[in-house]
Enzyme design. Structure first.
Site, PDB file in Angstrom:
ATOM      1  N   LYS A  48       0.818  -1.201   0.000  1.00  0.00           N
ATOM      2  CA  LYS A  48       0.000   0.000   0.000  1.00  0.00           C
ATOM      3  C   LYS A  48       0.856   1.255   0.000  1.00  0.00           C
ATOM      4  O   LYS A  48       0.386   2.349  -0.300  1.00  0.00           O
ATOM      5  CB  LYS A  48      -0.862   0.025   1.280  1.00  0.00           C
ATOM      6  N   GLY A  49       2.126   1.083   0.383  1.00  0.00           N
ATOM      7  CA  GLY A  49       2.971   2.257   0.630  1.00  0.00           C
ATOM      8  C   GLY A  49       3.125   3.219  -0.542  1.00  0.00           C
ATOM      9  O   GLY A  49       3.302   4.420  -0.346  1.00  0.00           O
ATOM     10  N   ASP A 105       7.359   2.775  -2.934  1.00  0.00           N
ATOM     11  CA  ASP A 105       7.625   3.889  -2.030  1.00  0.00           C
ATOM     12  C   ASP A 105       9.057   3.852  -1.513  1.00  0.00           C
ATOM     13  O   ASP A 105       9.698   4.883  -1.375  1.00  0.00           O
ATOM     14  CB  ASP A 105       6.624   3.918  -0.866  1.00  0.00           C
ATOM     15  N   LYS A 136      17.074   3.490   0.209  1.00  0.00           N
ATOM     16  CA  LYS A 136      17.881   3.413   1.428  1.00  0.00           C
ATOM     17  C   LYS A 136      19.001   2.403   1.185  1.00  0.00           C
ATOM     18  O   LYS A 136      18.937   1.252   1.639  1.00  0.00           O
ATOM     19  CB  LYS A 136      16.958   2.932   2.553  1.00  0.00           C
ATOM     20  N   PHE A 157      14.069   5.309  10.343  1.00  0.00           N
ATOM     21  CA  PHE A 157      12.732   4.777  10.124  1.00  0.00           C
ATOM     22  C   PHE A 157      11.785   5.913   9.767  1.00  0.00           C
ATOM     23  O   PHE A 157      11.458   6.749  10.592  1.00  0.00           O
ATOM     24  CB  PHE A 157      12.200   3.985  11.312  1.00  0.00           C
ATOM     25  N   ASP A 164       4.158   3.624   6.396  1.00  0.00           N
ATOM     26  CA  ASP A 164       3.492   3.407   7.683  1.00  0.00           C
ATOM     27  C   ASP A 164       4.423   2.877   8.762  1.00  0.00           C
ATOM     28  O   ASP A 164       5.524   2.393   8.492  1.00  0.00           O
ATOM     29  CB  ASP A 164       2.363   2.386   7.519  1.00  0.00           C
ATOM     30  N   ARG A 170       0.296   6.845   7.291  1.00  0.00           N
ATOM     31  CA  ARG A 170       0.305   6.881   5.823  1.00  0.00           C
ATOM     32  C   ARG A 170      -0.281   8.191   5.298  1.00  0.00           C
ATOM     33  O   ARG A 170       0.036   8.622   4.199  1.00  0.00           O
ATOM     34  CB  ARG A 170      -0.509   5.711   5.249  1.00  0.00           C
TER      35      ARG A 170
END
Ligand code: PRP
Length: 185
Positions: A48-49, A105, A136, A157, A164, A170
C-alpha cells in the site's frame, strides 16, 4: 511541531517536506516521460505504501499507460524488513510482452523488488523498470538496479506520504523520522 495533524507529535523530525516531494516527483516524471516516448507501459503500483507516490507521479507522466496493482508484504508491524516476501494481491492483467514500470515507495533490503523483477521476467515482460520514491542503500541485502529514484535517504525509520508504522502515519503529507519512543514501547 506546527502542523494540522496530531500524529506529527510522534515524529523526531520532518525529513522531506511535501513541497520537496512534489518538486522531485515532477523532475523524475520528466525523465520517465522522456524514456517511455512511443511506448504504452503497464505502470504497477505496489500497495500500500506507494499509493501517494503513484497518484502524484501518474499525473505527471506524459505518455499513454495502463495501471495495475500488486500487494506484497515484507515488514509485518516491525520497523525493519524481514526479507520474507509474501504475495498478497496479484496483478489483474497479463504482462507478457509488455513494458512494465514498477512504482514503489521505498527500496530497503531490495528483497521485494528483486522478487518482483524476477517474477515479471518469468511472466515474459518485455522490460521491467523500477521507480521508487525513497532509496535506502545502506540496508541493501541483494543487488538491485533502481532506474528512477526521487530521494536517497540514510538509515532512519521514515513514515508519511504512504509509508506506515503499524499501518499508521500513511496519511501525513510530509515524510518524517518516527520517534524511537513509538516503536520501543
Ligand atoms: C515496504 C515497502 C516495500 C518494501 C521494501 O512494504 O513498501 O514494498 O517494504 O522493503 P525491502 O526492500 O526490504 O523489500 P511493506 O511490506 O511495509 O508493505 P506496505 O507497502 O503495505 O506498507
Amino acid at each position: 511541531m506546527e502542523n494540522q495533524f496530531s500524529q506529527y507529535q510522534d515524529l523526531e523530525k520532518i525529513m522531506i517536506t511535501r513541497d520537496e516531494i512534489q518538486t522531485q516527483v515532477k523532475e523524475v516524471a520528466k525523465r520517465i516521460s522522456a524514456d517511455y516516448q512511443g511506448k504504452t507501459p503497464v505502470v504497477v503500483c505496489i500497495l500500500k505504501g506507494a499509493v501517494m507516490f503513484f497518484a502524484d507521479l501518474l499525473r505527471e507522466l506524459d505518455f499513454p499507460l495502463v495501471t495495475d496493482f500488486m500487494a506484497i508484504s515484507s515488514y509485518g508491524s516491525s520497523t525493519k524488513s524481514t526479507g520474507v516476501v509474501k504475495l498478497v494481491k496479484d496483478l489483474d492483467r497479463d504482462i507478457c510482452g509488455r513494458d512494465v514500470l514498477v512504482v514503489e515507495d521505498i527500496v530497503d533490503s531490495g528483497m521485494t523488488l528483486s522478487y518482483i523483477k524476477k517474477e515479471f521476467a518469468q511472466r515474459g515482460a518485455a522490460s521491467v523498470r523500477i521507480a521508487t520514491l525513497l532509496d535506502k542503500p545502506a540496508r541493501r541485502r541483494v543487488e538491485l538496479d533502481v532506474d528512477y529514484s526521487c530521494f536517497v535517504i540514510p538509515d532512519a525509520f521514515v513514515v508519511g506520504y504512504g509509508l506506515d508504522y503499524d499501518e499508521k502515519y500513511r496519511n501525513l503529507p510530509d515524510i518524517g523520522v518516527l520517534h524511537p519512543r513509538i516503536y520501543t514501547k
